[in-house]
Design a protein around this motif. Sequence first.
Motif, PDB file in Angstrom:
ATOM      1  N   SER A 372       0.826  -1.214   0.000  1.00 27.21           N
ATOM      2  CA  SER A 372       0.000   0.000   0.000  1.00 27.21           C
ATOM      3  C   SER A 372       0.852   1.252   0.000  1.00 27.21           C
ATOM      4  CB  SER A 372      -0.929   0.002   1.220  1.00 27.21           C
ATOM      5  OG  SER A 372      -1.816  -1.088   1.191  1.00 27.21           O
ATOM      6  N   ASP A 373       1.886   1.247   0.814  1.00 27.43           N
ATOM      7  CA  ASP A 373       2.781   2.402   0.875  1.00 27.43           C
ATOM      8  C   ASP A 373       3.415   2.668  -0.487  1.00 27.43           C
ATOM      9  OD1 ASP A 373       4.045   4.492   2.369  1.00 27.43           O
ATOM     10  OD2 ASP A 373       5.883   3.291   2.436  1.00 27.43           O
ATOM     11  N   THR A 482      -6.806  -1.728   6.205  1.00 27.97           N
ATOM     12  CA  THR A 482      -6.718  -0.290   6.453  1.00 27.97           C
ATOM     13  C   THR A 482      -6.631   0.480   5.130  1.00 27.97           C
ATOM     14  OG1 THR A 482      -4.311  -0.507   6.695  1.00 27.97           O
ATOM     15  CG2 THR A 482      -5.636  -0.547   8.715  1.00 27.97           C
ATOM     16  N   GLY A 483      -7.128  -0.114   4.070  1.00 20.24           N
ATOM     17  CA  GLY A 483      -7.139   0.551   2.768  1.00 20.24           C
ATOM     18  C   GLY A 483      -6.459  -0.224   1.669  1.00 20.24           C
ATOM     19  N   GLY A 484      -5.677  -1.232   2.018  1.00 24.58           N
ATOM     20  CA  GLY A 484      -4.962  -2.004   1.014  1.00 24.58           C
ATOM     21  C   GLY A 484      -5.884  -2.750   0.067  1.00 24.58           C
ATOM     22  N   SER A 485      -7.007  -3.248   0.596  1.00 25.88           N
ATOM     23  CA  SER A 485      -7.934  -4.002  -0.249  1.00 25.88           C
ATOM     24  C   SER A 485      -8.504  -3.131  -1.356  1.00 25.88           C
ATOM     25  CB  SER A 485      -9.068  -4.587   0.604  1.00 25.88           C
ATOM     26  OG  SER A 485      -8.581  -5.561   1.499  1.00 25.88           O
ATOM     27  N   GLY A 491      -6.835  -1.758  -8.726  1.00 21.04           N
ATOM     28  CA  GLY A 491      -5.732  -2.105  -9.608  1.00 21.04           C
ATOM     29  C   GLY A 491      -4.442  -1.379  -9.309  1.00 21.04           C
ATOM     30  N   LYS A 492      -4.400  -0.623  -8.239  1.00 24.54           N
ATOM     31  CA  LYS A 492      -3.170   0.088  -7.866  1.00 24.54           C
ATOM     32  C   LYS A 492      -2.115  -0.882  -7.356  1.00 24.54           C
ATOM     33  CE  LYS A 492      -4.955   4.206  -8.614  1.00 24.54           C
ATOM     34  NZ  LYS A 492      -4.473   5.074  -9.708  1.00 24.54           N
ATOM     35  N   ILE A 493      -2.572  -1.958  -6.716  1.00 27.30           N
ATOM     36  CA  ILE A 493      -1.692  -3.069  -6.339  1.00 27.30           C
ATOM     37  C   ILE A 493      -2.042  -4.236  -7.245  1.00 27.30           C
ATOM     38  CG2 ILE A 493      -1.017  -4.698  -4.529  1.00 27.30           C
ATOM     39  CD1 ILE A 493      -1.791  -2.621  -2.450  1.00 27.30           C
ATOM     40  N   LYS A 494      -1.095  -4.661  -8.071  1.00 27.27           N
ATOM     41  CA  LYS A 494      -1.326  -5.815  -8.939  1.00 27.27           C
ATOM     42  C   LYS A 494      -1.276  -7.092  -8.102  1.00 27.27           C
ATOM     43  CE  LYS A 494       1.039  -3.405 -12.709  1.00 27.27           C
ATOM     44  NZ  LYS A 494       2.223  -3.415 -13.613  1.00 27.27           N
ATOM     45  N   LEU A 495      -1.891  -8.134  -8.597  1.00 25.41           N
ATOM     46  CA  LEU A 495      -2.027  -9.366  -7.822  1.00 25.41           C
ATOM     47  C   LEU A 495      -1.558 -10.566  -8.624  1.00 25.41           C
ATOM     48  CD1 LEU A 495      -3.155 -10.541  -5.138  1.00 25.41           C
ATOM     49  CD2 LEU A 495      -5.343 -10.824  -6.326  1.00 25.41           C
ATOM     50  N   LYS A 496      -0.809 -11.445  -7.966  1.00 23.23           N
ATOM     51  CA  LYS A 496      -0.401 -12.713  -8.558  1.00 23.23           C
ATOM     52  C   LYS A 496      -0.660 -13.811  -7.537  1.00 23.23           C
ATOM     53  CE  LYS A 496       1.752 -15.608 -11.394  1.00 23.23           C
ATOM     54  NZ  LYS A 496       1.163 -16.019 -12.701  1.00 23.23           N
ATOM     55  N   ASN A 497      -1.558 -14.744  -7.881  1.00 19.73           N
ATOM     56  CA  ASN A 497      -1.845 -15.830  -6.936  1.00 19.73           C
ATOM     57  C   ASN A 497      -2.341 -17.097  -7.630  1.00 19.73           C
ATOM     58  OD1 ASN A 497      -4.480 -15.223  -7.649  1.00 19.73           O
ATOM     59  ND2 ASN A 497      -5.068 -14.414  -5.643  1.00 19.73           N
TER      60      ASN A 497
END
Length: 618
Positions: A372-373, A482-485, A491-497
């Motif tokens: 998030s940061d 706290t806002g990360g979700s 789409g600000k944090i990309k996801l790989k899972n």
Amino acid sequence: MDTSKSGHWTSRIPTLDKLGVREVGEIHESKVAKDWFQSFSSYVTACDIEGVISLFADDALWRDLLSLTWDMRTFDGSSKIRTFLKDRIPSAHIQGLKLKEFVRLQKPFPDLTWIVGMFEFETGPGICSGVFRLVPTAEGTWKAYTMFTLLESFKGFPEKIGIHRNPDALTGRQWKEKRERELAFEDGDPVVLIVGAGQSALQLAARLKFLDIPSLMIERDARIGDVWRNRYDALCLHFPVWNDHMPYIPFPPTWPLYTPSLKMADWMESYATTLELNIWTSSTVVEATQDANKKWNVRVQRKDGNERVFRVNHLVIATGLGDGTPSMPDIPNIEAFKGTVEPSALYKRASDYQGKKVIVIGAGNAGHDVASDLAKAGNDVTMFQRSSTFVMNLATGWKFVGGALYTEGGPPVELADRLSHSMPHLLLEGGMAQRTTQAIVDDQKEHLDKLAKSGFRINKGIKDAGLLLQLKEKSGGHYFDTGGSQLIINGKIKLKNDSQIKAYYPEGLEFEDGSKIKADSIICATGRVTCGHLTRVGDMRKSIRRICGDAVADAIPSLLGVNAEGELKWFLPLPRPGLWMMVGSFQLNRFYSKLLALEIQGIELKIIDSRYSLDSPI
């Protein structure tokens, strides 16, 4: 919603249907509690075990913390309660049973009704308290479903607070000279040596000090609170202020709802100074050995290289859930990677990664905080999520977790702690936690649905119990949102899972499905995970092994999680006399620090010389 972590559990909630009660009608809780307690008191005083048992449900739970067992025990069902009472009541010399004014009718769920009452009593050496929960029966009577008994203090040896405070009128110079001698331990060794000076150690040291038991904390950092100062700038405590008070000095009413890490660091330093706690900073415990007299010989090295060997009765490890050494995932081919790899413990701020592509391995609290940061600063960041995560927004979900106990205008924290810990773990794991978790999930459904639609994998925790077992058995695998979700949703944090990590390659990470992600920096927010592609939880005994050696550490069973009775393993007496652990959250340590201090006091006073333990009742 991922259900792969659900596991098996059986509900043991005393619902009205389970109790065979169709309608409870009008309830006069004060009269019900008074009548039940009068019978209970009469039977206990007369050592009438069968009389006491007649007042309990067949599947009742009795949790005792030090008052009747000198141990931490939970007795499950009337048969085990009967054996416990037969073994302990005759020699306990229980007297002074008195019902307190606190009696409440509670309906935690539509199909669950109970009356909660509090009482006080004495044993031969102890002053104790109790909490009971009464449930209705098909016959119209009320019976105890949970009983909680707790040692509060030893007779004649109260905490040195209030009317028992130090009455000496010292001048400034006298106080300063006395304090300097005390801190240097010029007149002898402490009774207790504590490794570490984080919040766990500080709370225990405070409890010991006001029970007149000299202790010394050994802290390797230069300043008290550096454990918080040295972490990432964006860190903020996840629990609200009501949950995190420390003994004797609560946070002022001006304190923010969520404590910034640097503010907590300064608070801890001022706390230690105000309470005059003994701490040697920039110091290291080199080793500790136990002699034939069961004394611990602890070698301490100061910053200047000088050493001193302390001979103490008790050694407490308070270095956290690990030993303070970041654990890194064992991913093949790291030497081929051209970028940097570091643990989240070394992450400070997003500006250090400006213009870089970053992969954050880990989807727990630290992983989200770091990602998030970075995302808020405009960095290209991808989060790798190995397995599903329990997600809870604390701002909206705290009402389900803290309830009426830890909130604005709630009861005094000491009362809240007694009520909170009076609920046996076996009942929490047996349905109460699952219902609370479902309420949280339902309350946050719209947001969680959006998060799941973005590809993030969500679960309801081990055995669908939400935070309960995530914290006690893993101390991880969850995210307090706290806002990360929202950053993931946007789409600000990309996801790989969708595939596990296979290996490093020169430009980043390669995955088992053949896909690759480029990165300049990889940050591992993997906590105590130590090897095997993030599949093994670290060992809480690492500090014991480093300080006391392999023989001592190997004799201690795994400390994470709970035992068969639902008691937290790391707070139980360890196999080595005089060796203890003190780790956990602010709330846990606030409560258990008093219990450990009382255990040590009881041993020093030669009051506690045996235990009615799970392994070998005496």
